[in-house]
Motif scaffolding. Structure first.
Motif, mmCIF file in Angstrom:
data_model
loop_
_atom_site.group_PDB
_atom_site.id
_atom_site.type_symbol
_atom_site.label_atom_id
_atom_site.label_comp_id
_atom_site.label_asym_id
_atom_site.label_seq_id
_atom_site.Cartn_x
_atom_site.Cartn_y
_atom_site.Cartn_z
ATOM 1 N N LEU B 56 -21.302 3.356 4.319
ATOM 2 C CA LEU B 56 -20.326 3.070 5.372
ATOM 3 C C LEU B 56 -19.033 3.848 5.185
ATOM 4 O O LEU B 56 -18.633 4.157 4.077
ATOM 5 C CB LEU B 56 -19.980 1.580 5.373
ATOM 6 N N TYR B 57 -18.391 4.171 6.294
ATOM 7 C CA TYR B 57 -17.000 4.622 6.359
ATOM 8 C C TYR B 57 -16.735 6.077 6.011
ATOM 9 O O TYR B 57 -15.696 6.607 6.377
ATOM 10 C CB TYR B 57 -16.061 3.755 5.504
ATOM 11 N N ALA B 58 -17.617 6.742 5.270
ATOM 12 C CA ALA B 58 -17.298 8.124 4.934
ATOM 13 C C ALA B 58 -18.553 8.884 4.570
ATOM 14 O O ALA B 58 -19.502 8.316 4.038
ATOM 15 C CB ALA B 58 -16.322 8.181 3.772
ATOM 16 N N THR B 59 -18.539 10.165 4.846
ATOM 17 C CA THR B 59 -19.633 11.035 4.435
ATOM 18 C C THR B 59 -19.164 11.902 3.275
ATOM 19 O O THR B 59 -17.969 11.960 2.959
ATOM 20 C CB THR B 59 -20.035 11.958 5.588
ATOM 21 N N HIS B 62 -16.460 14.236 4.272
ATOM 22 C CA HIS B 62 -15.105 13.692 4.275
ATOM 23 C C HIS B 62 -14.485 13.774 2.882
ATOM 24 O O HIS B 62 -13.317 14.109 2.723
ATOM 25 C CB HIS B 62 -15.105 12.217 4.722
#
Lengths: 392, 392
Positions: B56-59, B62
């Protein structure tokens, strides 16, 4: 020497029909392709103990439950868009060569043609507080969409336009890629564009979608699934087909990967990082290849990759592709199945399947004679890249 | 011997403050924890060349863009919910031991307490045509929610209720876990529940949330981030701290993993598969541990895991936990930092950080004397599991 040269091999490939209206779910397509790949390997579904599902539509647990895998030992997801299948070969090779898993299944299923779900996934309206599956999603929502750029044909046009301008790339260079892929599709019974050959004139006459991309520069959107099974050379001995060895497989990410225009060099793509490492691992060079399966979401993206692979110098792909060099019978046949442009779009997993078919000598009327070495590339999101070098 | 015993080690750990209102984004928390972990290792951000971001929230992209990682060589995502951080140690170990990457960063950031985004992620209304990030999402939407079960405290109660009934597990056994974690949190300045000790009476008096789970059976929801850096023993020699070796790390999935009630054996959890393999790789047994950091989303889940680890027979965890055995000073200290129950919830990444701290001998007033060997477990989604065995 770091890496896993020849310590893993592809022993099964499977596909569904490629169509524009499958009437099946994405998970169903993945499972159908998976069962075909497992049977092709001469294995039973419960032999699989590692799974690399695609980013979309299914998790490893869905595969395990549906295939009856009771003891799943390895499951990761590679989130590199169209570069994921080739990059996943790296993870699969690590898993089997270390003994963490015995048989790793990789599968992709898409209903790009008949479903709207994939489009919902990149709908900027959905992305405000959403889960950033890809760097594309947040950058898109915050920076590109407000300026009217919301699809790959737009983002990649920034790169292609600059490339075309800087190196005086004629339309015919992109056309040569389009025509070669379409020609190859005529020799592939699974290709969606079989029976619909094109000429360079057809290419040049096709309508502009987003400069410099014409309709015939753009890949297909199809329904379909493709799957691959990876194991060790030792285990491969007992299986059905001659194994195809993974000599090298690497991934690369452009910098910064989450935004295109802020890159100091638009043509330094993921593959520019991955290729030297993969060739070093494989201990061969690009010119040693008997064929190349290059991710072809758009023709100009293929040209960029030919240069990143080192098959030609920067700006010189325009001189590499004409004259039949990239066609069957030429020096370096490209996308012998028709590629995303003319076979189908399963995120490039079909490129891996085709490379295996060529290296097994099972490509029928499109067989590259005495094919011993071939490569497969992937391209995803904003230019992530991957390269696998395979041998029979 | 398959695996990667002692071929990879943890060289950096980093955390943010743990709170209930960070005022920071999830990505910001992950990056803050990452910078702390990188500095703790004695590295620079651009030294990192492998990233395992949370689901979740970032790759990875990023992370690469924000940390200035120009040549990212390895990026996978582990989609096993709370089992992901420990399972990711397996992937990190494969990446560094093979030379695919030199320094792999794993990070988690959560705003569970102050954000609603995490809840939106499992909102059944959103899941109909959505991307199945977890097997939970589709099963939830189609089978559980229509019958009123939409949160972990409900799904896991099916397992816990059956377990309690079948083995006559007294409330006090679960209470012993809750009390031990809270006691340990009193010795941890970062613990959210420091300064709020509890007794067994407090536990028994706490209100019922969903039978058999009382309020004090349930983990915290907090804001915070935790990160870890993994490299090879060779590279570790030049770094700041004594490395903590990964002797074994394995994942496991219950069967079928995508649905709880259809399992023939509710107590055969992911860890039941992972533990024998991890101990075999590490060539040690559960009784050799000096401490154990066990994923504690709910107290009864800890009891199940003690049995799956082989620390006691099935149904006998109730006899294992009383009398201070799992408390500091006892035979097998559990969750020496306070765990998810009393320190914070960073998906169990904080359990890894604590194990490293103990094995470095840096745990201050809660240090387990002469700690040489410890384990960390993960539990996620519908019972996925992972186990890492670490040594100093």
């Amino acid at each position: 020497m770091p890496g896993f040269k020849d310590q893993a091999c592809i022993v099964g490939i499977g596909e569904t029909a490629y169509s524009r209206n499958s009437g099946k779910t994405e998970l169903g397509l993945m499972l159908e392709a998976s069962l075909n790949a497992i049977a092709d390997a001469g294995l039973k579904p419960h032999d699989i103990d590692g799974v690399i599902p695609p980013r979309l539509y299914a998790t490893a647990e869905h595969f395990a439950a549906n295939l009856g895998i009771e003891d799943l030992r390895y499951a990761v997801t590679v989130c590199m868009g169209g570069a994921s299948p080739v990059a996943a070969l790296q993870s699969a090779a690590l898993a089997v060569s270390s003994g963490v898993a015995d048989y790793v299944l990789m599968a992709v299923g898409f209903n790009q043609a008949s479903s709207k779900v994939i489009r919902r996934g990149v709908d900027p309206i959905d992305t405000a507080g959403a889960i950033p599956l890809a760097p594309a999603l947040t950058t898109l929502a915050e920076y590109y969409v407000p300026f009217g750029s919301s699809t790959p044909v737009q983002w990649y046009s920034w790169i292609a336009t600059r490339y075309k301008h800087l190196y005086n790339v004629p339309d015919e260079a992109a056309g040569a890629v389009s025509v070669a892929c379409r020609r190859h599709a005529q020799h592939n019974e699974k290709a969606y564009m079989r029976g619909r050959p094109i000429t360079m004139e057809n290419y040049l006459d096709s309508r502009m979608i987003n400069y410099p991309f014409r309709l015939l520069d753009c890949c297909l959107e199809t329904d379909g699934g493709t799957a691959v099974v990876v194991t060790t050379p030792e285990r491969a001995r007992d299986l059905k087909h001659r194994p195809v060895y993974i000599m090298g497989a690497c991934e690369g990410h452009p910098y910064p990967a989450d935004d295109i225009p802020s890159r100091p060099d638009l043509f330094k793509i993921g593959l520019s990082y991955a290729a030297p490492r993969a060739f070093r691992m494989a201990e061969v060079g690009p010119a040693d290849m008997d064929f190349i399966e290059v991710y072809d979401c758009f023709t100009y993206i293929v040209l960029l990759q030919l240069e990143a692979l080192g098959l030609c110098q920067r700006g010189e792909a325009k001189d590499f592709v004409p004259g039949g060099r990239i066609e069957l019978g030429g020096e370096m046949p490209l996308n012998t199945h028709g590629g995303l442009l003319s076979e189908a779009h399963t995120s490039g997993m079909n490129h891996i399947a085709e490379a295996v078919r060529q290296l097994r000598g099972e490509a029928g009327e499109r067989q590259v004679r005495n094919a011993e070495l071939g490569l497969v590339t992937g391209w995803g999101d904003f230019g992530d890249g991957a390269l696998a070098i395979l041998r029979r």
